[in-house]
Design a protein around this motif. Structure first.
Motif, short mmCIF file in Angstrom:
data_model
loop_
_atom_site.label_atom_id
_atom_site.label_comp_id
_atom_site.label_asym_id
_atom_site.label_seq_id
_atom_site.Cartn_x
_atom_site.Cartn_y
_atom_site.Cartn_z
N ASP A 119 27.81 24.63 2.19
CA ASP A 119 29.08 25.28 2.55
C ASP A 119 29.30 25.32 4.06
O ASP A 119 30.28 25.89 4.54
N ASP B 218 26.36 34.69 8.00
CA ASP B 218 26.88 34.56 6.63
C ASP B 218 28.17 35.37 6.49
O ASP B 218 28.16 36.46 5.90
N VAL C 14 16.19 24.41 2.96
CA VAL C 14 17.50 24.17 3.57
C VAL C 14 17.55 24.67 5.01
O VAL C 14 17.10 25.78 5.32
N ALA D 240 23.94 19.42 2.08
CA ALA D 240 23.02 20.32 2.77
C ALA D 240 22.07 19.48 3.61
O ALA D 240 21.92 18.28 3.40
N ALA E 267 21.33 27.97 7.91
CA ALA E 267 20.32 28.71 7.15
C ALA E 267 19.55 29.62 8.10
O ALA E 267 19.32 29.30 9.27
N ARG F 138 18.05 19.47 4.68
CA ARG F 138 16.75 20.07 4.36
C ARG F 138 15.66 19.55 5.30
O ARG F 138 15.74 18.41 5.79
N LYS G 117 20.69 23.71 6.79
CA LYS G 117 22.13 23.94 6.84
C LYS G 117 22.66 23.83 5.42
O LYS G 117 22.37 22.87 4.71
N ARG G 118 23.42 24.84 5.01
CA ARG G 118 23.89 24.90 3.63
C ARG G 118 25.05 23.94 3.40
O ARG G 118 25.73 23.53 4.34
#
Length: 307
Positions: A172, A54, A167, A134, A176, A136, A169-170
C-alpha cells in the motif's frame, strides 16, 4: 551469530518512540520512564521520536497529546523531536541500496498466497503482478540471529524459518516499521534501545537488517510487558487506561514499582521534579524484572504478576 554491539565507550543515546494511535497509556509511560531512567543512569542522551508511519491507524491530535503528556510527567526529549513521516527519502535510499545489492526484492505475493506456509515467505508464490509490489529483505537460509538482552538475557531466533523474508515497504506504499526503526536508530546514533517486551521478537529482524545495511547494532533492553485486565497486551484502544497528565505522581509511582524499584525511594516526593530526582538517584537497573504483570481490577495503576 551474535550482534556486533556498539563499544561501551560510546556515549549513551537512548530513545522513546511512540506511535500516535491513541493517547499515552500506562504501558507507554512505563517504556518512556524506563528508557529515561536508563539513559539518566548512564549520564546519556534521551530522545523522543514519533513513529507516525501508518496514517490509517493514527488518531488526529494523538502525537501532540502524547508529547504534552510526556512533558507533564517531566520527560522531555534532549534534542528536537523527530517525526518518521518526514523521513521517507532516507527510507527510500536504504531500500534502493538493498535492491541494488540484491539483498531486497519486489514481492507480489498476497497474504492468501502465503497462508499455506503460515505467512512465512521463502519464495514468491504468485505470478499475479501488483501495481505496487511490496519490498522484502532477502533473508539468508542461515539467518539465525542471537543477541544478549539486558533484562531477558541471551536470545536467539531463526529468522529464515520463523519469520521468512520480511517486508520493508508495504504494497500500500507505507514504510514498514522494521526498516524505519533501523534507519532512524542508526542516523540518530542510538546506542541503547529500551522498549516493551512485545518487541523482543522483532529485534533479530532489525539486527539482520542492520547487517545488510552495514550499520552497527545497539544494545537492547526489553521492559516487562504490561497486560490489560483481560490478560492481553495493553492497548491504546482501552479507553479506561490512559494516564492522567493532570495527576502524574500516581502513575509515575506505579511505573517505578513495575520496574522493580523500591517504593520507599520516592517517599516525600511531592511534585514531578522531586520524584524524578529521587528516582534518578535510587534507580537500580538490575532490579528490572523480566516477568509480565497484569493490571488489577480495582485501579489502572495496581498490578499483579502474571506467569
Amino acid at each position: 551469530m551474535p550482534a556486533n554491539p556498539i563499544p561501551p565507550a560510546t556515549a549513551y543515546r537512548g530513545r522513546f518512540a511512540p506511535s500516535p494511535t491513541g493517547d499515552l497509556h500506562f504501558g507507554s509511560l512505563l517504556a518512556a520512564f524506563g528508557s529515561w531512567l536508563l539513559a539518566r543512569e548512564a549520564e546519556g542522551t534521551w530522545l523522543v521520536r514519533v513513529e507516525d508511519l501508518d496514517p490509517p491507524r493514527e488518531v488526529p491530535g494523538a502525537a501532540e497529546r502524547q508529547l504534552a503528556t510526556l512533558a507533564a510527567f517531566g520527560l522531555h526529549s534532549d534534542e528536537p523531536v523527530v517525526y518518521q513521516s518526514a523521513r521517507g527519502e532516507r527510507y527510500q535510499a536504504a531500500i534502493e541500496r538493498l535492491l541494488a545489492q540484491g539483498l531486497a526484492f519486489e514481492c507480489h505475493c498476497s497474504r492468501s498466497a502465503l497462508a499455506a506456509s503460515g505467512g512465512i515467505h521463502r519464495a514468491c508464490l504468485t505470478r499475479n503482478q501488483r501495481v505496487e509490489p511490496a519490498i522484502r529483505l532477502r533473508v539468508p537460509d542461515d539467518g539465525v540471529v542471537a543477541f544478549d538482552d539486558l533484562i531477558h538475557g541471551q536470545q536467539s531466533q531463526d529468522v529464515a524459518h520463523e519469520v521468512g523474508d520480511f517486508v520493508l515497504k508495504r504494497a500500500d506504499g507505507y514504510w514498514a516499521y522494521q526498516l524505519a526503526v533501523v534507519v532512524d536508530d542508526a542516523e540518530q546514533g542510538i546506542t541503547d534501545v529500551v522498549r516493551g517486551a512485545d518487541l523482543l521478537d522483532s529485534t533479530p529482524r532489525q539486527i539482520l537488517l542492520q547487517r545488510a545495511l552495514g550499520l552497527p547494532s545497539p544494545r537492547y533492553a526489553h521492559l516487562p510487558l504490561v497486560l490489560g485486565r483481560d490478560g492481553r497486551k495493553l492497548s491504546k484502544s482501552d479507553a479506561a487506561l490512559p494516564v492522567d497528565p493532570l495527576d502524574p505522581l500516581p502513575a509515575l509511582r506505579a511505573a517505578w514499582r513495575w520496574l522493580g524499584q523500591t517504593p520507599d525511594a520516592l517517599v516525600g516526593a511531592g511534585n514531578v521534579p522531586a520524584l524524578l530526582a529521587q528516582a534518578q538517584a535510587a534507580f537500580v537497573a538490575q532490579a528490572i524484572p523480566a516477568r509480565r504483570a497484569r493490571l488489577d481490577d480495582t485501579a489502572s495503576t495496581e498490578v499483579t504478576i502474571a506467569d
